[in-house]
Design a protein around this motif. Structure first.
Motif, PDB file in Angstrom:
ATOM      1  N   ASP A 275       0.879  -1.162   0.000  1.00 38.45           N
ATOM      2  CA  ASP A 275       0.000   0.000   0.000  1.00 38.45           C
ATOM      3  C   ASP A 275       0.919   1.216   0.000  1.00 38.45           C
ATOM      4  O   ASP A 275       2.023   1.187   0.551  1.00 38.45           O
ATOM      5  N   GLU A 276       0.494   2.309  -0.636  1.00 40.85           N
ATOM      6  CA  GLU A 276       1.360   3.475  -0.740  1.00 40.85           C
ATOM      7  C   GLU A 276       1.728   4.040   0.625  1.00 40.85           C
ATOM      8  O   GLU A 276       2.789   4.629   0.804  1.00 40.85           O
ATOM      9  N   ALA A 277       0.888   3.844   1.619  1.00 41.56           N
ATOM     10  CA  ALA A 277       1.200   4.346   2.959  1.00 41.56           C
ATOM     11  C   ALA A 277       2.380   3.595   3.567  1.00 41.56           C
ATOM     12  O   ALA A 277       3.058   4.104   4.457  1.00 41.56           O
ATOM     13  N   ASP A 278       2.650   2.373   3.095  1.00 41.67           N
ATOM     14  CA  ASP A 278       3.733   1.562   3.627  1.00 41.67           C
ATOM     15  C   ASP A 278       4.904   1.482   2.673  1.00 41.67           C
ATOM     16  O   ASP A 278       5.708   0.565   2.724  1.00 41.67           O
ATOM     17  N   ALA A 279       5.018   2.444   1.768  1.00 42.59           N
ATOM     18  CA  ALA A 279       6.004   2.345   0.702  1.00 42.59           C
ATOM     19  C   ALA A 279       7.431   2.366   1.209  1.00 42.59           C
ATOM     20  O   ALA A 279       8.342   1.927   0.520  1.00 42.59           O
ATOM     21  N   LEU A 288      -1.937  -6.525   3.453  1.00 41.19           N
ATOM     22  CA  LEU A 288      -2.470  -5.358   2.772  1.00 41.19           C
ATOM     23  C   LEU A 288      -3.181  -4.355   3.654  1.00 41.19           C
ATOM     24  O   LEU A 288      -3.295  -3.215   3.296  1.00 41.19           O
ATOM     25  N   SER A 289      -3.727  -4.730   4.772  1.00 43.60           N
ATOM     26  CA  SER A 289      -4.395  -3.743   5.613  1.00 43.60           C
ATOM     27  C   SER A 289      -3.948  -3.940   7.048  1.00 43.60           C
ATOM     28  O   SER A 289      -3.488  -5.005   7.430  1.00 43.60           O
ATOM     29  N   HIS A 290      -4.099  -2.932   7.849  1.00 42.82           N
ATOM     30  CA  HIS A 290      -3.661  -3.011   9.239  1.00 42.82           C
ATOM     31  C   HIS A 290      -4.736  -3.600  10.144  1.00 42.82           C
ATOM     32  O   HIS A 290      -4.565  -3.641  11.345  1.00 42.82           O
ATOM     33  N   ASP A 291      -5.842  -4.054   9.574  1.00 47.58           N
ATOM     34  CA  ASP A 291      -6.950  -4.573  10.375  1.00 47.58           C
ATOM     35  C   ASP A 291      -6.827  -6.091  10.499  1.00 47.58           C
ATOM     36  O   ASP A 291      -7.567  -6.828   9.851  1.00 47.58           O
ATOM     37  N   SER A 292      -5.870  -6.571  11.262  1.00 43.27           N
ATOM     38  CA  SER A 292      -5.687  -7.997  11.461  1.00 43.27           C
ATOM     39  C   SER A 292      -6.357  -8.432  12.751  1.00 43.27           C
ATOM     40  O   SER A 292      -6.769  -7.618  13.572  1.00 43.27           O
ATOM     41  N   ILE A 293      -6.433  -9.739  12.941  1.00 42.42           N
ATOM     42  CA  ILE A 293      -7.034 -10.258  14.162  1.00 42.42           C
ATOM     43  C   ILE A 293      -6.280  -9.727  15.383  1.00 42.42           C
ATOM     44  O   ILE A 293      -6.843  -9.192  16.313  1.00 42.42           O
TER      45      ILE A 293
END
Length: 556
Positions: A275-279, A288-293
């Motif tokens: 993701d561009e925020a994590d470039a 891909l997203s920070h919403d993990s368990i």
């Protein structure tokens, strides 16, 4: 001839009596004769019975003959009927033969008509094919560079269209893309609804095969367009992006500092951000997203969290797109599951126009000029340089832009400043009363200062009327005028009295001149400076007796 039983018996008896005669009359009366008589009677009874049987048979035969006669009549009638039927069948057969002849003729006519129709269809097919080829050729020549251009031509229906991002009739062949004329930018309220979408062979949900090592699973992406056309599309678009969906369960994307998953950009370089925020970091939110368990551990790194997660990342770096390969790993056990889906390359809008004239081959490409060849670029003010742009190469390639020694002067710089009055202020810049020409407005006649508007080689020429009046023969007089660059003397103009007469005042009129070439940079100043003496002028006729001329000779 009919016979009855009794007459036949009588006839038989007559024959018997005739044979035996009347002399035998009395012999019959004996016992032996009586026995013979009885036998005779029996025989006569048998004969009578036999005769009766024959008579019956004759009667039956007569009945049978009568039946046969009736059958014969019926047979004759049947034969006549068969004859009639035969005549009818012959007539029907003749009619059928005629019908067959007519059918043959009709069939032959239909066959000829069919052949003519087939030939006509072939001609039409050939004409249609030629027209399609012609239209295709025309389409290749007028194929727009993006779907946005197509929309500006009035096309409003989404669908597959041919576009030619690298230019009509140059570069690679046109490509077929999906033009989405309806779906707007996220959060844009359909401000610019047109999207150009390049499809590929990895857009369906695909299972990541079980393997243990980092990046052990590989999926190469094949696009429905050449890389050159894709890069041209990216250069002409305001923004481009690709979305990655990664569904995973109990998969570890990173093991410490060792990444297990990454993707390759169009240069073949591995990229670890999803993701561009994590470039700037090795990041993977499953990846891909920070919403993990477990929010402190990405992508279900806690193997106890076995539910499936769907994560989406967006790659929007125009220098990296398109994604050419996906690499995943760490899917070791049957419990671990992972699937990936890579979206098409979606480009929207039009890139901000570059400077005019363009300053490099890169700016030319971004402006949509993607043809390899010699181009004019404005690297320096006042001139256009001729360079070779290899648009078939990446911008990072050293051969992408090749310099030449050719250029075209863009902005002309000419001036001719003059004076109509004398000037005798020593140690002062000589100002001017006006200019004959002042193209480029680089000369300020009121101050007498020329300011270089661009780098280059400049030519300067100075001519003036000087007068030396010698009032004291023991102290000769003269004039000194200098041409200066940024206050430093670079040329001199000197006049001195000649033929000094001790008996009378001497007047010396001269029209000296000086010329010089100067290498100037933008902002350099040139002036003429009166060190001593004076410049002269025709008071009565207003003559322009001093001229300072300068012009740009060769831009640098």
């Amino acid at each position: 001839m009919k016979t009855n039983g009794i007459p036949s018996v009588l006839a038989f008896l007559v024959l018997v009596f005739a044979k035996c005669g009347f002399g035998e009359k009395y012999r019959t009366e004996s016992a032996h004769d009586l026995s013979s008589s009885l036998d005779f009677e029996e025989m006569m009874s048998a004969v009578i019975a036999r005769n009766q049987e024959l008579a019956n048979r004759m009667t039956n035969l007569e009945f049978a003959m009568e039946e046969l006669r009736r059958h014969d009549e019926n047979l004759s009638l049947g034969i006549e009927k068969l004859s009639q039927d035969n005549r009818y069948l012959k007539k029907a057969d003749e009619n059928m033969r005629l019908d067959i002849e007519r059918l043959k003729k009709t069939n032959e006519r239909l066959r000829r008509d069919l052949q003519e129709r087939e030939e006509e269809i072939r001609r039409w097919e050939s004409a249609v094919e030629e027209r399609l080829l012609y239209l295709e050729a025309i389409g290749l020549q007028i194929a727009p560079r993006t779907c946005e251009t197509l929309a500006k031509l009035g096309v409003t229906r989404s669908g597959n269209y041919l576009i030619d991002p690298d230019g009509v009739l140059i570069g690679d062949s046109p490509i077929r893309v999906l033009c989405d004329m309806e779906t707007g930018w996220p959060g844009s309220s359909h401000a610019n609804p047109v999207s150009t979408i390049v499809l590929h062979d990895s857009m369906e949900k695909t299972e990541v095969h079980h393997c243990t090592g980092p990046g052990c699973y590989s999926r190469k992406v094949t696009y429905d367009a050449s890389l050159k056309q894709i890069v041209s599309l990216i250069d002409q678009s305001a923004s481009c992006e690709q979305r990655i969906r990664y569904d995973c369960s109990a998969v570890v994307p990173n093991e410490g500092d060792t990444p297990y998953s990454w993707w390759l950009d169009r240069h073949g370089r591995p990229r670890y951000h999803w993701d561009e925020a994590d470039a700037v970091e090795h990041a993977s939110d499953c990846g891909l997203s920070h919403d993990s368990i477990d929010p402190t551990r990405r992508c279900n790194k806690d193997a106890r969290a076995l539910q499936q997660e769907a994560n989406i990342g967006i790659i929007a770096d125009p220098t990296a797109l398109p994604i050419v390969e996906l690499r995943f790993g760490g899917v070791q056990t049957e419990v671990q599951k992972a699937n990936h889906t890579l979206g098409g390359l979606v480009c929207r809008g039009r890139a901000t126009p570059s400077a005019n004239p363009p300053t490099s081959c890169s700016s030319l490409r971004r402006a949509g000029n993607t043809g390899t060849g010699y181009h004019l670029i404005g690297k320096k003010q006042g001139r256009l340089d001729v360079v070779l742009c290899r648009m078939d190469l990446e911008e990072t390639d050293p051969g992408f832009q090749l310099e030449t020694d050719a250029f075209i002067q863009q902005g002309a710089v000419y001036f001719d400043a003059y004076r109509t009055t004398p000037w005798d202020n020593w140690d002062w810049i000589i100002p001017f009363d006006g200019t004959e020409v002042n193209i480029g407005d680089a000369m300020d006649p009121s101050t007498g200062i020329f300011t270089a508007p661009q780098d280059g080689i400049y030519a300067f020429h100075l001519h003036c009327w000087t007068r030396v009046v010698n009032h004291n023969p023991s102290t000769p007089r003269g004039n000194l005028i200098t041409i200066r660059k940024n206050g430093e003397e670079v040329a001199e103009l000197i006049t001195q009295e000649i033929d000094i007469n001790s008996d009378q005042n001497q007047i010396n009129d001269q029209m000296p001149g000086q010329s010089i070439l100067l290498d100037l940079s933008v902002g350099d100043e040139v002036d003429i400076f009166l060190n001593r003496g004076e410049t002269y002028a025709d008071f009565f006729n207003g003559g322009r007796s001093l001229h300072f001329v300068g012009y740009l000779l060769y831009p640098l």
